[in-house]
Design an enzyme around this catalytic site. Structure first.
Site, PDB file in Angstrom:
ATOM      1  N   ASP A   6       0.874  -1.284   0.158  1.00 29.30           N
ATOM      2  CA  ASP A   6       0.004  -0.053  -0.149  1.00 29.30           C
ATOM      3  C   ASP A   6       0.989   1.255   0.094  1.00 29.30           C
ATOM      4  O   ASP A   6       1.997   1.044   0.158  1.00 29.30           O
ATOM      5  CB  ASP A   6      -0.886  -0.077   1.290  1.00 29.30           C
ATOM      6  CG  ASP A   6      -1.856   1.103   1.131  1.00 29.30           C
ATOM      7  OD1 ASP A   6      -2.192   1.614   0.081  1.00 29.30           O
ATOM      8  OD2 ASP A   6      -2.617   1.216   2.232  1.00 29.30           O
ATOM      9  N   GLU A  52       2.502   5.077  -4.072  1.00 29.29           N
ATOM     10  CA  GLU A  52       2.526   5.944  -5.128  1.00 29.29           C
ATOM     11  C   GLU A  52       3.887   6.583  -5.694  1.00 29.29           C
ATOM     12  O   GLU A  52       3.976   7.445  -6.486  1.00 29.29           O
ATOM     13  CB  GLU A  52       1.334   6.863  -5.074  1.00 29.29           C
ATOM     14  CG  GLU A  52      -0.094   6.332  -5.065  1.00 29.29           C
ATOM     15  CD  GLU A  52      -0.270   5.345  -4.013  1.00 29.29           C
ATOM     16  OE1 GLU A  52      -0.876   4.295  -4.047  1.00 29.29           O
ATOM     17  OE2 GLU A  52       0.206   5.822  -3.008  1.00 29.29           O
ATOM     18  N   ASP A  64      -9.109   4.070  -1.465  1.00 29.04           N
ATOM     19  CA  ASP A  64     -10.145   4.636  -0.645  1.00 29.04           C
ATOM     20  C   ASP A  64     -11.291   5.228  -0.996  1.00 29.04           C
ATOM     21  O   ASP A  64     -11.452   6.335  -1.573  1.00 29.04           O
ATOM     22  CB  ASP A  64      -9.244   5.605   0.443  1.00 29.04           C
ATOM     23  CG  ASP A  64      -8.194   5.115   1.151  1.00 29.04           C
ATOM     24  OD1 ASP A  64      -7.807   3.962   1.077  1.00 29.04           O
ATOM     25  OD2 ASP A  64      -7.342   5.777   1.514  1.00 29.04           O
TER      26      ASP A  64
END
Length: 913
Positions: free
Chosen positions: A437, A440, A560
């Site tokens: 996670d 990015e 999300d």
């Protein structure tokens, strides 16, 4: 997890100080002229382009460019444009293996003296043509002469600004260019912003650059009643804006090269096959990963996780995988265990118990490594100098552990270290997969930061995503403040906002400016390599950030999302896009990540999410509990929808195999199966699993019926196969859809393999098989096919020929008053070793009123064993043009014991009157 993103737009609005100046192409430059061409030794051709008129808007022009064109396969054309002298940044060939163009830097010859007009370079399916002054090029389809790509305006090529445009016919339907949450559905809408740059921005932000970068689009056109699809990939990892105006598409890119690939199709499935042939076939997924998954950020201790598993079992809701967000960690640090909340001895005992049941356990991992001198993971990375640097020192950021450094996965030594850390953690906790996670990469701070003296950071009070480092903006280089501002995060945020400073450097001096959007991709490859080495089994990885080629290694969830009806609707479009991107194992947080969904919404969401390829309920730390058993009505919807999912697991697993072999998406837009039926080109509220199983869910509050589009043909309801919809030319039908009910229909000409289902995939896959055979309703003649792939599901490779897999083609026909079905088995030994049998056959759509089956034969011999034969008449919605023409029946034969691993032939005679 990232609550930081929920308030992102508001924060950004306060800090944005500069916006992009607006220039059209013809004010930026006059383009290039082609001055010389020559054949390339590898069968392509090389041309040299010279700038026509220099200017300094967005920086100086690169004077001379090299054009390289090659038909790499019969259906793939490459057009590569770069600086003739200097090597420019490209997506690394070791990360995304592909043919390399000839090396640059050779001396060019003199330009041709005779004027070059239009020239062509033809391949089997595609034709490349060009004009010389100004240089423009077009790509055409050989079969029908259709122009697929046609550069208009002037080519612009500067160090930090590249621009090129193509014209488009207004009737072209465009899909792709992600990752973003498309409120208007899968078909791109003119004049919406399409920015590609990986960002930790909540998926609730519509039409904004999100976690992944996929600069590819599919173009679907109906030419004279026949559909033709093709795709265009601009393989470039730099930030870019893509402006789609309906009749044109313009790329504005802040670095790298133009590296275009054109895929000829002509069907949507052909396009994805050709695309994944280049970027890598989707990863083989273990069978258990197609089961249902439960996660939550906020399982504060192990006893809560144990209760969740027990409560799913009590509620009789299927569950295969239990997850931990970061609750299991010691101080949010990777590869650690919280000794109080998750004591190792108790966790190992729990895992031993669920592993014996066949359940699996997955935990989260973030790339940020806590800066902590007593932390072994940090010590070992520092000792080998593995972190991304800024001016010679590790770049400091903040994520959940507080101050962190980011590993540089472009460094081979980092890949080895990461593998060793995963091995160490697996020795500590026998995890079954990894969830990567925040890659990015996400940073709670911006700019150049230091750890504050004399205060604790983070303080432990308030939200963990508030920056507590001492930071100052970095604007002194053109990499941190490029001349052209992409529409980052939807509000033209600086490219280094809440991420690594873009002037930071990776291995061999690579700038973060260039490599930013491949960070998650490089981490995914390293994680895949590590899990394969540690476990020797087929890896399961879930990654938030993705790039071109990520599907070869990982699944994806859409980040999300909100517990809202709009997020539920958008989840379908995002899922379908990722199938086009070559990442078929995809799904959204069922019921939404935050805030708490209503009971009605959660009912409807599991009725959709049960048919996502990746099906997981996941909730936020600050939301109330939303496991599917928390509401009686949701539990009922879950038992119904997941009950069907677990019955069709053999079908889903076969689709996983098909995706792995050909790239075919598991979940598909309807136009994949019905490309000539233009009514479904923009359809985003229904979807297909494979080519023939259609899901038509309720997506709006308070609705107890759904208006569904049915392409031409016969469709049978999977929950009551006597119910059918027949449409001659395609039609919309209003279907009943009470709260606990989802509409799932099977298309004609299909054979669907199923099993009895169960509460866990390990048990469900041991049950007997049944075949559902769907003919066109009332047809006196018909044909149907299906397929089944079975293997030892944790073998590293998913393929035939290893002695532990079986593949079966199923066929059926009706005609001359008889029904026939048969199979052709490849490598039946594995299926025979499992003792799998087909116990029931259901044949749908047979003409006639009596439904009497006689003279039943198996493998040429009359049935001697007692079997049960029953028939029911179909109730069907039928077009007015057909009323009264046909009646049809469903015939079921039960009590069979046909071995899956052996060829069989079965037939019976029917009263067709």
């Amino acid at each position: 997890m990232s609550m930081a993103s929920s308030s992102l737009s508001l924060l950004l609005a306060l800090i944005i100080l500069c916006f992009s100046p607006v220039h059209s192409s013809n004010t930026i430059g006059k383009g290039y002229r082609l001055i010389s061409i020559e054949e390339s030794p590898d069968g392509g051709f090389i041309g040299y382009l010279q700038v026509k008129q220099k200017n300094k808007i967005y920086g100086p022009d690169i004077t001379t460019l090299r054009l390289y064109v090659k038909h790499e396969t019969d259906h793939r054309l490459r057009v590569h444009i770069t600086d003739v002298k200097e090597q420019r940044w490209e997506v690394p060939y070791n990360l995304l293996p592909r043919e390399q163009p000839p090396p640059i830097g050779k001396v060019i010859g003199k330009s041709r003296k005779s004027p070059i007009t239009v020239q062509e370079f033809s391949g089997s399916e595609l034709i490349f043509s060009y004009t010389t002054d100004p240089f423009n090029f077009a790509v055409k389809r050989r079969s029908n002469g259709e122009t697929l790509f046609n550069t208009t305006g002037e080519l612009v090529f500067k160090d930090q600004y590249l621009e090129i445009s193509t014209s488009l016919p207004k009737e072209a339907s465009i899909y792709g260019l992600g990752e973003n949450s498309q409120a208007n559905g899968i078909k791109l809408v003119p004049n919406e912003p399409y920015t590609l740059y990986t960002e930790d921005v909540s998926a609730i932000n519509l039409n904004t650059d999100l976690y992944g970068s996929h600069p590819v689009y599919m173009d679907l056109r109906n030419v004279g009643g026949k559909a033709y699809a093709h795709a265009v990939l601009l393989l470039n990892s730099n930030g870019m804006d893509v402006f789609y105006r309906g009749t044109s598409l313009t790329y504005k890119v802040i670095g790298g090269v133009f590296d275009f690939y054109f895929f000829a199709g002509p069907s949507p499935l052909n396009v994805v096959d050709q695309y994944t042939e280049l970027i890598g076939r989707p990863a083989a997924m273990p069978y258990w990963s197609l089961g249902f998954h439960q996660c939550r950020w906020g399982y504060h201790n192990l006893s809560v996780v144990e209760d969740v598993v027990d409560n799913y079992k009590k509620a009789k809701i299927p569950l295969d995988v239990i997850w931990n967000d970061d609750d299991h960690m010691d101080g949010h640090k990777d590869f650690t265990l919280n000794p109080v909340a998750y004591p190792r001895a108790k966790l190992l005992a729990f895992l031993d118990r669920i592993h014996k049941m066949g359940m699996k356990y997955i935990v989260i991992n973030d790339p940020g490594i806590g800066v902590n001198a007593s932390y072994g993971v940090y010590q070992r990375a520092m000792a080998q100098d593995l972190f991304i640097k800024y001016e010679g020192k590790p770049f400091l950021a903040q994520v959940w552990p507080g101050p962190v450094y980011f590993p540089d996965f472009l460094n081979p030594k980092t890949v080895a270290w990461w593998g060793d850390e995963i091995r160490r953690f697996h020795d500590l906790v026998p995890i079954d997969g990894l969830w990567i996670d925040m890659n990015e990469v996400s940073n709670f701070c911006s700019g150049l930061c230091t750890i504050p003296q004399g205060k604790q950071c983070p303080s432990g009070e308030g939200p963990g995503w508030i920056c507590c480092l001492d930071c100052k903006n970095i604007t002194k280089t053109r990499w941190d403040d490029p001349p052209y501002k992409i529409n980052a995060t939807g509000v033209v945020a600086p490219v280094g906002f809440k991420t690594i400073a873009t002037s930071a450097t990776h291995y061999n001096g690579v700038r973060e400016y260039d490599a930013h959007s491949i960070y998650g991709f490089s981490e995914t490859i390293a994680t895949h390599k590590a899990l394969l080495a540690v476990k020797g089994k087929r890896p399961f990885i879930l990654s938030r950030s993705t790039f071109v080629g990520s599907g070869q290694y990982a699944a994806h969830w859409t980040g999300d999302n909100q517990g809202t009806w709009q997020s539920l609707q958008v989840s379908i479009s995002t899922m379908l896009n990722f199938g086009i991107f070559g990442v078929p194992m995809v799904g959204s947080d069922i019921c939404g990540f935050y805030p708490q969904p209503t009971e009605e919404l959660c009912n409807r969401w599991i009725e959709v999410g049960a048919f996502y390829p990746f099906s997981r309920d996941h909730a936020n730390y600050y939301s109330p509990r939303q496991e599917l058993y928390q509401w009686d009505t949701v539990a009922e919807s879950a038992r119904n929808a997941l009950g069907m999912r677990y019955k069709i697991l053999p079908f889903l697993y076969t689709l996983n195999y098909e995706a792995h072999m050909t790239g075919a998406p598991i979940a598909r837009p309807l136009f994949f199966s019905f490309p000539d039926y233009t009514e479904c080109y923009g359809l985003s509220r229904q979807f297909l699993l494979g080519s023939s199983l259609m899901i038509s869910p309720v997506l709006e509050k308070g609705k107890t019926e759904v208006r569904a589009l049915f392409p031409p043909g016969s469709w049978y309801h999977m929950f009551d196969m006597t119910q059918a919809v027949v449409s001659k030319n395609g039609k919309r039908v209003t279907l009943p859809a009470p709260l606990n009910f989802v509409n799932v229909h099977l298309y004609q000409n299909t054979i669907l393999p199923m099993q009895r289902g169960g509460l866990i995939s390990k048990e469900a896959r041991t049950t007997p098989f049944s075949l559902v055979i769907a003919f066109p309703a009332g047809a006196s003649e018909g044909y149907a096919t299906g397929k089944l792939y079975l293997d030892e599901d944790e073998l590293p490779e998913m393929k035939l020929g290893n002695g532990q897999s079986t593949y079966v083609d199923f066929y059926a026909s009706v005609g001359n008053g008889s029904v026939k079905m048969w199979s052709q088995v490849q490598e039946g030994k594995y299926a025979l070793s499992k003792g799998w049998v087909i116990e029931k056959v259901s044949v749908l759509g047979l003409k006639g009123s009596s439904g009497q089956a006689s003279d039943i034969q198996i493998n040429g011999s009359p049935m001697t064993k007692r079997i049960e034969v029953s028939s029911k008449e179909h109730n069907y919605v039928i077009g007015l043009e057909d009323e009264g023409e046909n009646k049809s029946v469903m015939v079921e034969v039960q009590g069979l014991e046909m071995l899956v691993g052996e060829n069989f032939k079965m037939s019976w005679k029917m009263d067709m009157n």
